[in-house]
Every structure is written in C-alpha cells, then in structure tokens.
Design a protein around this motif. Sequence first.
Motif, PDB file in Angstrom:
ATOM      1  N   GLN A 248       0.797  -1.315  -0.065  1.00  0.00           N
ATOM      2  CA  GLN A 248       0.065  -0.059   0.045  1.00  0.00           C
ATOM      3  C   GLN A 248       0.952   1.117   0.105  1.00  0.00           C
ATOM      4  OE1 GLN A 248      -2.365  -0.596   3.582  1.00  0.00           O
ATOM      5  NE2 GLN A 248      -4.187  -1.707   2.197  1.00  0.00           N
ATOM      6  N   ILE A 249       1.902   1.199   0.845  1.00  0.00           N
ATOM      7  CA  ILE A 249       2.976   2.448   0.719  1.00  0.00           C
ATOM      8  C   ILE A 249       3.469   2.596  -0.693  1.00  0.00           C
ATOM      9  CG2 ILE A 249       5.151   3.346   1.462  1.00  0.00           C
ATOM     10  CD1 ILE A 249       4.286   1.494   4.008  1.00  0.00           C
ATOM     11  N   ILE A 250       3.813   1.537  -1.370  1.00  0.00           N
ATOM     12  CA  ILE A 250       4.370   1.597  -2.773  1.00  0.00           C
ATOM     13  C   ILE A 250       3.349   2.309  -3.482  1.00  0.00           C
ATOM     14  CG2 ILE A 250       5.323   0.246  -4.631  1.00  0.00           C
ATOM     15  CD1 ILE A 250       6.176  -1.823  -2.428  1.00  0.00           C
ATOM     16  N   ASP A 251       2.152   1.569  -3.535  1.00  0.00           N
ATOM     17  CA  ASP A 251       0.986   1.754  -4.736  1.00  0.00           C
ATOM     18  C   ASP A 251       0.266   3.094  -4.457  1.00  0.00           C
ATOM     19  OD1 ASP A 251       2.126  -0.456  -5.695  1.00  0.00           O
ATOM     20  OD2 ASP A 251       0.287  -1.775  -5.451  1.00  0.00           O
ATOM     21  N   PHE A 252      -0.075   3.313  -3.053  1.00  0.00           N
ATOM     22  CA  PHE A 252      -0.943   4.389  -2.771  1.00  0.00           C
ATOM     23  C   PHE A 252      -0.425   5.790  -3.125  1.00  0.00           C
ATOM     24  CE2 PHE A 252      -3.885   2.078   0.504  1.00  0.00           C
ATOM     25  CZ  PHE A 252      -4.391   1.296  -0.356  1.00  0.00           C
ATOM     26  N   ARG A 253       0.985   5.825  -3.592  1.00  0.00           N
ATOM     27  CA  ARG A 253       1.724   7.112  -3.688  1.00  0.00           C
ATOM     28  C   ARG A 253       0.970   7.801  -5.317  1.00  0.00           C
ATOM     29  NH1 ARG A 253       7.073   5.967  -5.211  1.00  0.00           N
ATOM     30  NH2 ARG A 253       7.551   8.167  -4.775  1.00  0.00           N
ATOM     31  N   SER A 254       0.300   6.749  -6.255  1.00  0.00           N
ATOM     32  CA  SER A 254      -0.048   7.126  -7.257  1.00  0.00           C
ATOM     33  C   SER A 254      -1.235   6.743  -7.799  1.00  0.00           C
ATOM     34  CB  SER A 254       1.065   6.848  -8.601  1.00  0.00           C
ATOM     35  OG  SER A 254       0.426   7.165  -9.579  1.00  0.00           O
ATOM     36  N   ARG A 255      -2.244   7.218  -8.053  1.00  0.00           N
ATOM     37  CA  ARG A 255      -3.611   6.453  -8.656  1.00  0.00           C
ATOM     38  C   ARG A 255      -3.404   5.485  -9.624  1.00  0.00           C
ATOM     39  NH1 ARG A 255      -3.271  11.585 -10.570  1.00  0.00           N
ATOM     40  NH2 ARG A 255      -4.108  11.983 -12.674  1.00  0.00           N
ATOM     41  N   PHE A 256      -2.281   5.761 -10.708  1.00  0.00           N
ATOM     42  CA  PHE A 256      -1.902   5.110 -11.714  1.00  0.00           C
ATOM     43  C   PHE A 256      -1.572   3.528 -11.392  1.00  0.00           C
ATOM     44  CE2 PHE A 256      -0.887   9.354 -13.429  1.00  0.00           C
ATOM     45  CZ  PHE A 256      -2.013   9.375 -14.152  1.00  0.00           C
ATOM     46  N   THR A 257      -1.019   3.410 -10.135  1.00  0.00           N
ATOM     47  CA  THR A 257      -0.623   2.087  -9.756  1.00  0.00           C
ATOM     48  C   THR A 257      -1.006   1.793  -8.300  1.00  0.00           C
ATOM     49  OG1 THR A 257       1.277   3.276  -8.611  1.00  0.00           O
ATOM     50  CG2 THR A 257       1.873   2.475 -10.930  1.00  0.00           C
ATOM     51  N   ALA A 258      -2.520   2.328  -7.972  1.00  0.00           N
ATOM     52  CA  ALA A 258      -2.729   2.177  -6.429  1.00  0.00           C
ATOM     53  C   ALA A 258      -3.081   0.406  -6.267  1.00  0.00           C
ATOM     54  CB  ALA A 258      -4.118   2.994  -6.532  1.00  0.00           C
ATOM     55  N   THR A 259      -3.201  -0.254  -7.352  1.00  0.00           N
ATOM     56  CA  THR A 259      -3.775  -1.704  -6.983  1.00  0.00           C
ATOM     57  C   THR A 259      -2.807  -2.660  -7.474  1.00  0.00           C
ATOM     58  OG1 THR A 259      -4.898  -2.053  -8.991  1.00  0.00           O
ATOM     59  CG2 THR A 259      -6.149  -1.075  -7.053  1.00  0.00           C
ATOM     60  N   HIS A 260      -1.424  -2.269  -8.175  1.00  0.00           N
ATOM     61  CA  HIS A 260      -0.693  -3.085  -8.769  1.00  0.00           C
ATOM     62  C   HIS A 260      -0.067  -4.224  -8.172  1.00  0.00           C
ATOM     63  CE1 HIS A 260       2.115  -4.616 -12.162  1.00  0.00           C
ATOM     64  NE2 HIS A 260       2.794  -4.342 -11.298  1.00  0.00           N
ATOM     65  N   SER A 261       0.425  -4.002  -7.116  1.00  0.00           N
ATOM     66  CA  SER A 261       1.442  -4.849  -6.106  1.00  0.00           C
ATOM     67  C   SER A 261       0.251  -5.952  -5.707  1.00  0.00           C
ATOM     68  CB  SER A 261       2.059  -4.297  -5.049  1.00  0.00           C
ATOM     69  OG  SER A 261       3.061  -3.068  -5.652  1.00  0.00           O
ATOM     70  N   CYS A 262      -0.629  -5.561  -5.339  1.00  0.00           N
ATOM     71  CA  CYS A 262      -1.746  -6.661  -4.795  1.00  0.00           C
ATOM     72  C   CYS A 262      -2.174  -7.463  -6.027  1.00  0.00           C
ATOM     73  CB  CYS A 262      -2.895  -5.874  -4.210  1.00  0.00           C
ATOM     74  SG  CYS A 262      -2.641  -5.190  -2.571  1.00  0.00           S
ATOM     75  N   GLY A 263      -2.236  -6.924  -7.047  1.00  0.00           N
ATOM     76  CA  GLY A 263      -2.700  -7.952  -8.198  1.00  0.00           C
ATOM     77  C   GLY A 263      -1.537  -8.698  -8.532  1.00  0.00           C
ATOM     78  N   VAL A 264      -0.333  -8.393  -8.693  1.00  0.00           N
ATOM     79  CA  VAL A 264       0.735  -9.152  -8.629  1.00  0.00           C
ATOM     80  C   VAL A 264       1.044 -10.268  -7.768  1.00  0.00           C
ATOM     81  CG1 VAL A 264       3.098  -9.346  -8.895  1.00  0.00           C
ATOM     82  CG2 VAL A 264       2.253  -7.393  -9.998  1.00  0.00           C
ATOM     83  N   ALA A 265       0.685  -9.917  -6.564  1.00  0.00           N
ATOM     84  CA  ALA A 265       0.729 -11.032  -5.439  1.00  0.00           C
ATOM     85  C   ALA A 265      -0.485 -12.046  -5.620  1.00  0.00           C
ATOM     86  CB  ALA A 265       0.325 -10.117  -3.976  1.00  0.00           C
ATOM     87  N   ALA A 266      -1.480 -11.735  -6.001  1.00  0.00           N
ATOM     88  CA  ALA A 266      -2.666 -12.649  -6.253  1.00  0.00           C
ATOM     89  C   ALA A 266      -2.070 -13.508  -7.524  1.00  0.00           C
ATOM     90  CB  ALA A 266      -3.727 -11.884  -6.445  1.00  0.00           C
ATOM     91  N   VAL A 267      -1.756 -12.896  -8.638  1.00  0.00           N
ATOM     92  CA  VAL A 267      -1.510 -13.713  -9.720  1.00  0.00           C
ATOM     93  C   VAL A 267      -0.252 -14.736  -9.440  1.00  0.00           C
ATOM     94  CG1 VAL A 267      -0.602 -13.308 -11.991  1.00  0.00           C
ATOM     95  CG2 VAL A 267      -2.277 -11.969 -11.559  1.00  0.00           C
ATOM     96  N   VAL A 268       0.868 -14.137  -9.082  1.00  0.00           N
ATOM     97  CA  VAL A 268       1.853 -14.771  -8.566  1.00  0.00           C
ATOM     98  C   VAL A 268       1.723 -16.046  -7.712  1.00  0.00           C
ATOM     99  CG1 VAL A 268       3.210 -13.769  -6.667  1.00  0.00           C
ATOM    100  CG2 VAL A 268       4.563 -14.655  -8.526  1.00  0.00           C
ATOM    101  N   ARG A 269       0.698 -15.931  -6.784  1.00  0.00           N
ATOM    102  CA  ARG A 269       0.441 -16.984  -5.788  1.00  0.00           C
ATOM    103  C   ARG A 269      -0.492 -18.031  -6.677  1.00  0.00           C
ATOM    104  NH1 ARG A 269      -1.369 -17.506   0.246  1.00  0.00           N
ATOM    105  NH2 ARG A 269      -2.248 -19.709   0.199  1.00  0.00           N
ATOM    106  N   GLU A 270      -1.309 -17.735  -7.470  1.00  0.00           N
ATOM    107  CA  GLU A 270      -2.043 -18.735  -8.170  1.00  0.00           C
ATOM    108  C   GLU A 270      -0.961 -19.520  -9.383  1.00  0.00           C
ATOM    109  OE1 GLU A 270      -5.119 -19.946  -7.771  1.00  0.00           O
ATOM    110  OE2 GLU A 270      -5.310 -18.406  -6.216  1.00  0.00           O
ATOM    111  N   LEU A 271      -0.387 -18.680  -9.897  1.00  0.00           N
ATOM    112  CA  LEU A 271       0.472 -19.272 -10.978  1.00  0.00           C
ATOM    113  C   LEU A 271       1.679 -20.208 -10.428  1.00  0.00           C
ATOM    114  CD1 LEU A 271       1.189 -19.016 -13.764  1.00  0.00           C
ATOM    115  CD2 LEU A 271       2.431 -17.187 -13.743  1.00  0.00           C
ATOM    116  N   THR A 272       1.999 -19.736  -9.068  1.00  0.00           N
ATOM    117  CA  THR A 272       3.068 -20.790  -8.455  1.00  0.00           C
ATOM    118  C   THR A 272       2.403 -22.033  -8.084  1.00  0.00           C
ATOM    119  OG1 THR A 272       4.210 -18.758  -7.673  1.00  0.00           O
ATOM    120  CG2 THR A 272       4.689 -20.776  -6.674  1.00  0.00           C
TER     121      THR A 272
END
Length: 456
Positions: A248-272
């Motif tokens: 949240q600290i990383i992503d909340f700095r910009s509305r353009f990336t506000a959900t990106h890291s959480c999305g990657v975390a979900a995708v990488v867990r399922e893909l793994t």
Amino acid sequence: MQGIAGVFCDRYFLQTGIICEFPKTYILGMNVRNEIPIYDFVCAISEAIDLVSPVLNRHHKKVAYIAGHIALQMNLPNSDVQDIVLASMLHDIGAFSIGERIEAQTLEYHDSELNRHAFLGYKLLKNFRPLARAAKLIRYHHADYHSAGYNVPLGSYVIHLADRVAILFDENREVLGQVMGVVEKISKKYQKFHPASFIAFLRLVNLEYVWVEAFLPSFERGRMQEVRFSKEVIEPETLRCFAKIVAQIIDFRSRFTATHSCGVAAVVRELTAAAGFSERECKLMEIAGFLHDLGKLSVSNEILEKNGALSMEDFNAIRKHTYYTYSVLNKVSGMEDIAAWAAHHHEKQDGSGYPFHTKGEDISRLERIMTVADILTALAEDRPYRAGMDREKVMEILFTLANQGEIDRGIVEIAERNFPKINEARIKAQEDAWNEYEAFNSTKSPFAARISRQPA
C-alpha cells in the motif's frame, strides 16, 4: 496519456547497459526462515522510504538513533525504548510525496501542516499487531508540547524532538562542530518539546560518540546496541500482513498504480500453485509479489505521474527500482530468496533484462514465474488511460515475448491453461485494493480539531 511513467514497465521492456556482478541465485526455500526479525524488516522498509531523495539520506535511521538515546537518558522502560525506535524508523511512512517529505525538513514547519501524514502513517500501521503501539507514537510525532493535550504519548514527544534535531545537521559538514549550533537553535524553541525529553537531549550534547554514530553511513555499527531494539520475530503469515501494508505504501503514492502490487501478489500465488509448488512457497511468492516494486519508492511522484514523454533521466530513475528492491530486502536475514524472487522481475531469459542481466538457467523458475505474473497483471489490469486487455490479447503478448526468448514459454503455457482462475484472483484482489485506496484517501485527518480532543 501515452507518456505516463507510472505504467512504464508494462509497455516498455527496457534493455539497459548496466554491468555488475550478480550474486548466484539462492537454492529454493533454503534462505527463507520461518521467523524474520521485525527490527530487520523495519530497518529495510525505513531505508527504502528514504531512497526517494538524497535530501532524506538515512533520515529515519538518524531519528531512530537520536530518539533511542534520548529515551535511554530518560530511563524509560525497555519496551518503551523499543517502540520509540521502531516508530522513529517509520515516522514519515504516511508522507507519500517527496515534496511533503522535504517540506517537513524545516524547524519552522508548523505541526498543524504535518499532522496529515502523521495520521496516515498511524492509519497504515494501527491494525498490525507488532507495530500497533509504535503506530500511536507516529500519530502524534509532530505534536508541540505547549499546544497538545494530555493524550499524546511521551514517546511521540521524544520522536518529535529527535526529528527536529536530526534535520538541523548538515551532512556535508563535520558533525561535532555543529552540535552546539544545533543546541542553540533547539533551545530557542524549547517550549515546543516535552521538558523531560529536552533535558535528556541536553545530557547527550557532550557525548561525542552519539553524534558521530548518528551520522555514520550505517547506524547499526558501534554502540547502537545501547538502543535496545526489539528482538520480536514475525512468522510468514504476519510477514504477509506487513508486506501488504508495504504494498500500500508503494502503490498508494499514485492513482495509476494504486492496486498493482496486490494484483501481482494474487497472480503470482495462483501461478506458483499451478506450476506445482508447495503451499509454503506459494505464500512466500505472494509476499514477494507484494514487495516486488519496493524500489519504486526511490522514484518521485513527479516521474510516476508524468503526463508526457519521459527523459532519459526519468527512464534511468525507473529502471533502478529493481536493484533497490534487491538491495533493501537482501539485507534482511532470512529473506534472501524473497529478495531474489521480488527483485528479478525485469530479468530476461536472453540476458537483456535489468538490473543484473542474468540469463538462462541462472534465473530460477520462481523468478521466471514472477516475471510472467508482473507482465500479465500489468496487461490485464485497468489503468486510468485504458481498460485492461482481454485474455486473447494478454496471451498473444506473453507468447510473443516467449517466442523472442525473453520470458519462459513453459510458464506462459501454465498461465494460459489456468487463466480464468488466475485472472479471477487478480480481479478480486485489485477490487479490494481499490476500495482500500479510496477509503484511505477519503478519510479526513482528525487533526482538524485540537489534538487534546483525540484519544491516544
């Protein structure tokens, strides 16, 4: 909107000329401990927060060192000293822009103007049990003693004083020669500080080692052990919660990336999981997904949200982020593997990636999974300037990159077979993250009222 830097990495797979020796990838799972020292992880996040500008060079660590010694001079209980040090390491965690951080580096900046970032820092950490007490100290760390009420914790006053002391030193000048000048300036504002903390600060004036060590490149050296930092450890599930806060600290700095890291975390867990790894490794990869863009804290908001063409200097600022992710996380004992999985998401099979230009078999399978997860998320997620791409377009791009030898075709094939489940997890995670982002930014700081009216 083609020049928005916040989405740079999902449309430009940049080749760099950086040459450096890359440490060999760690054997899977051998360097991720079941317990991570919370102090080490807080130190790492503190360092990442201060990467955004040379002006902020190690600011959090300086404040933590000075505050810890003030607390020791006050003979505070060991648990209170620990909370003060941990809170000091993260005290400006709620200041998301470089302008806000730099403005705070002046003695005359009024506490009413600083209260918002103090409150947001508290809000980020207040529900995380290991740092809940520290969060309360962060909430009030800009409270002036003469204008605050009875609900301000003593530790907040200690941090306030240490913060104001730290900003008065010039790193480009010899330290000991500045001490008396700093004392003179602080003394003129003595009414702003808690009397007991101010007296304790004066006892430090003639202790040369305190000021020398406070401004060493690595403040953990020397007699830092006198500041009795927390020995508490956190297990993987607690670490996951902390990693999500960092996302949240990383992503909340910009509305353009506000959900990106959480999305990657979900995708990488399922893909793994789809790739056949254990539940433990799936959880650890999810943590790495939350942290993969940690180094973007070194990139200013002006670049992240730039509406127009990026300069080469802008490009260079962005492509350094993966190195900083690796450098910061690799210092945390027990997180060496997570550091590699998180940081190597822009390495390519053909060696044209960055920052280490690792290639072929030197890139572990989990690192390859992270790369695909990052690209898939960036392509599929909605952005302010475009809707997310559909399955057909996402897979077309991924297979093109695989055919060019940049990413692992086998991982792409796993993603294709499991796309509905993976994408569903991404959508759910990013919807939740967006709701959290909107709630976080819509809440008014309670400091519109007097601090004395607020519960501690």
